[in-house]
Write a protein that holds these residues in place. Structure first.
Motif, PDB file in Angstrom:
ATOM      1  N   VAL A   1       0.870  -1.169   0.000  1.00  0.00           N
ATOM      2  CA  VAL A   1       0.000   0.000   0.000  1.00  0.00           C
ATOM      3  C   VAL A   1       0.908   1.219   0.000  1.00  0.00           C
ATOM      4  O   VAL A   1       1.638   1.454   0.966  1.00  0.00           O
ATOM      5  N   ALA A   2       0.897   1.983  -1.092  1.00  0.00           N
ATOM      6  CA  ALA A   2       1.742   3.170  -1.216  1.00  0.00           C
ATOM      7  C   ALA A   2       0.902   4.411  -0.945  1.00  0.00           C
ATOM      8  O   ALA A   2      -0.066   4.685  -1.646  1.00  0.00           O
ATOM      9  N   VAL A   3       1.286   5.140   0.089  1.00  0.00           N
ATOM     10  CA  VAL A   3       0.552   6.326   0.511  1.00  0.00           C
ATOM     11  C   VAL A   3       1.263   7.560  -0.019  1.00  0.00           C
ATOM     12  O   VAL A   3       2.488   7.669   0.084  1.00  0.00           O
ATOM     13  N   HIS A   4       0.501   8.495  -0.563  1.00  0.00           N
ATOM     14  CA  HIS A   4       1.050   9.737  -1.104  1.00  0.00           C
ATOM     15  C   HIS A   4       0.405  10.914  -0.401  1.00  0.00           C
ATOM     16  O   HIS A   4      -0.790  10.902  -0.141  1.00  0.00           O
ATOM     17  N   GLY A   5       1.194  11.924  -0.110  1.00  0.00           N
ATOM     18  CA  GLY A   5       0.644  13.124   0.496  1.00  0.00           C
ATOM     19  C   GLY A   5       0.434  12.987   1.988  1.00  0.00           C
ATOM     20  O   GLY A   5       1.134  12.252   2.673  1.00  0.00           O
ATOM     21  N   ALA A   6      -0.555  13.701   2.483  1.00  0.00           N
ATOM     22  CA  ALA A   6      -0.826  13.747   3.912  1.00  0.00           C
ATOM     23  C   ALA A   6      -1.781  12.638   4.325  1.00  0.00           C
ATOM     24  O   ALA A   6      -2.720  12.318   3.607  1.00  0.00           O
ATOM     25  N   ILE A   7      -1.506  12.053   5.486  1.00  0.00           N
ATOM     26  CA  ILE A   7      -2.435  11.103   6.099  1.00  0.00           C
ATOM     27  C   ILE A   7      -3.137  11.918   7.179  1.00  0.00           C
ATOM     28  O   ILE A   7      -2.592  12.160   8.246  1.00  0.00           O
ATOM     29  N   GLN A   8      -4.335  12.358   6.839  1.00  0.00           N
ATOM     30  CA  GLN A   8      -5.040  13.296   7.710  1.00  0.00           C
ATOM     31  C   GLN A   8      -6.537  13.043   7.665  1.00  0.00           C
ATOM     32  O   GLN A   8      -6.994  12.073   7.072  1.00  0.00           O
ATOM     33  N   THR A   9      -7.280  13.920   8.283  1.00  0.00           N
ATOM     34  CA  THR A   9      -8.725  13.779   8.411  1.00  0.00           C
ATOM     35  C   THR A   9      -9.390  13.467   7.077  1.00  0.00           C
ATOM     36  O   THR A   9     -10.247  12.590   6.999  1.00  0.00           O
ATOM     37  N   THR A  10      -8.997  14.155   6.009  1.00  0.00           N
ATOM     38  CA  THR A  10      -9.672  13.997   4.714  1.00  0.00           C
ATOM     39  C   THR A  10      -9.378  12.672   4.025  1.00  0.00           C
ATOM     40  O   THR A  10     -10.133  12.248   3.171  1.00  0.00           O
TER      41      THR A  10
ATOM     42  N   ALA B   1       4.688   9.839   1.630  1.00  0.00           N
ATOM     43  CA  ALA B   1       3.809  10.412   2.664  1.00  0.00           C
ATOM     44  C   ALA B   1       4.483  11.651   3.223  1.00  0.00           C
ATOM     45  O   ALA B   1       5.644  11.603   3.620  1.00  0.00           O
ATOM     46  N   GLU B   2       3.769  12.741   3.243  1.00  0.00           N
ATOM     47  CA  GLU B   2       4.368  14.006   3.648  1.00  0.00           C
ATOM     48  C   GLU B   2       4.189  14.307   5.130  1.00  0.00           C
ATOM     49  O   GLU B   2       5.084  14.816   5.774  1.00  0.00           O
ATOM     50  N   THR B   3       3.027  14.014   5.656  1.00  0.00           N
ATOM     51  CA  THR B   3       2.749  14.338   7.045  1.00  0.00           C
ATOM     52  C   THR B   3       1.617  13.458   7.554  1.00  0.00           C
ATOM     53  O   THR B   3       0.984  12.747   6.790  1.00  0.00           O
ATOM     54  N   ILE B   4       1.381  13.510   8.854  1.00  0.00           N
ATOM     55  CA  ILE B   4       0.319  12.721   9.472  1.00  0.00           C
ATOM     56  C   ILE B   4      -0.267  13.541  10.617  1.00  0.00           C
ATOM     57  O   ILE B   4       0.464  14.249  11.306  1.00  0.00           O
ATOM     58  N   ASP B   5      -1.580  13.458  10.797  1.00  0.00           N
ATOM     59  CA  ASP B   5      -2.212  14.096  11.948  1.00  0.00           C
ATOM     60  C   ASP B   5      -2.753  13.010  12.874  1.00  0.00           C
ATOM     61  O   ASP B   5      -2.532  11.823  12.650  1.00  0.00           O
TER      62      ASP B   5
END
Length: 159
Positions: A38-47, A73-77
């Motif tokens: 599973v390749a995640v791109h960008g922010a792992i956040q609410t949206t 993955a750039e960031t996580i909340d």
């Protein structure tokens, strides 16, 4: 990426709650042998958290191992952190190998800011994560191979 027969590739674009698609990036899922990548791109956040939760739940429920590639993955909340913790707990309960690989520098910084950098087992390369998951799932009794130690905030170490 390990040399294995590619069985399936799917790209999923999360739908943000506010219909703002400019900041939404796809989540790519590949299946090699019985291991899901599973390749995640960008922010792992609410949206994006609910889509990632659904993907990881499916991957853990249908494969003997799961490698989550965090190189893009750039960031996580806190919502994203909750998804990763939940995935670890589900994988642990189902005796499925789950690991995280190639976290970007920005992602590691975000984990540190949430005081969660020690909660997950991370591999520097996806191929190392694949080897770890593959080796663990090839053991006759997979449940006995899973460490029972738990880290803070109920996150299980799964490798």
């Amino acid at each position: 990426m390990p040399e294995a027969k590619l069985a399936e590739v799917t790209t999923i674009v999360p739908r943000p709650a506010d219909d703002d698609f400019r900041q939404v990036r796809p989540i790519r899922v590949e299946v090699h042998d019985s291991v899901a990548f599973v390749a995640v791109h960008g922010a792992i956040q609410t949206t994006t958290a609910s889509t990632l939760r659904d993907i990881l739940t499916w991957a853990v429920g249908n494969h003997s191992g799961v490698v989550v590639d965090l190189s893009a993955a750039e960031t996580i909340d806190r919502h994203g952190l909750s998804v990763l913790i939940q995935a670890q707990d589900v994988a642990h309960a189902q005796a499925v190998g789950l690991c995280f690989a190639e976290p970007s520098k920005a992602f590691r910084t975000a984990l540190r800011a949430l005081q969660a950098d020690a909660m997950f087992v991370m591999f520097e390369r996806c191929s190392d994560g694949f080897a770890s998951v593959r080796d663990r799932t090839s053991q006759p009794d997979r449940r006995s191979a899973i460490p029972s130690a738990r880290l803070p905030f109920a996150a299980a170490v799964l490798l």
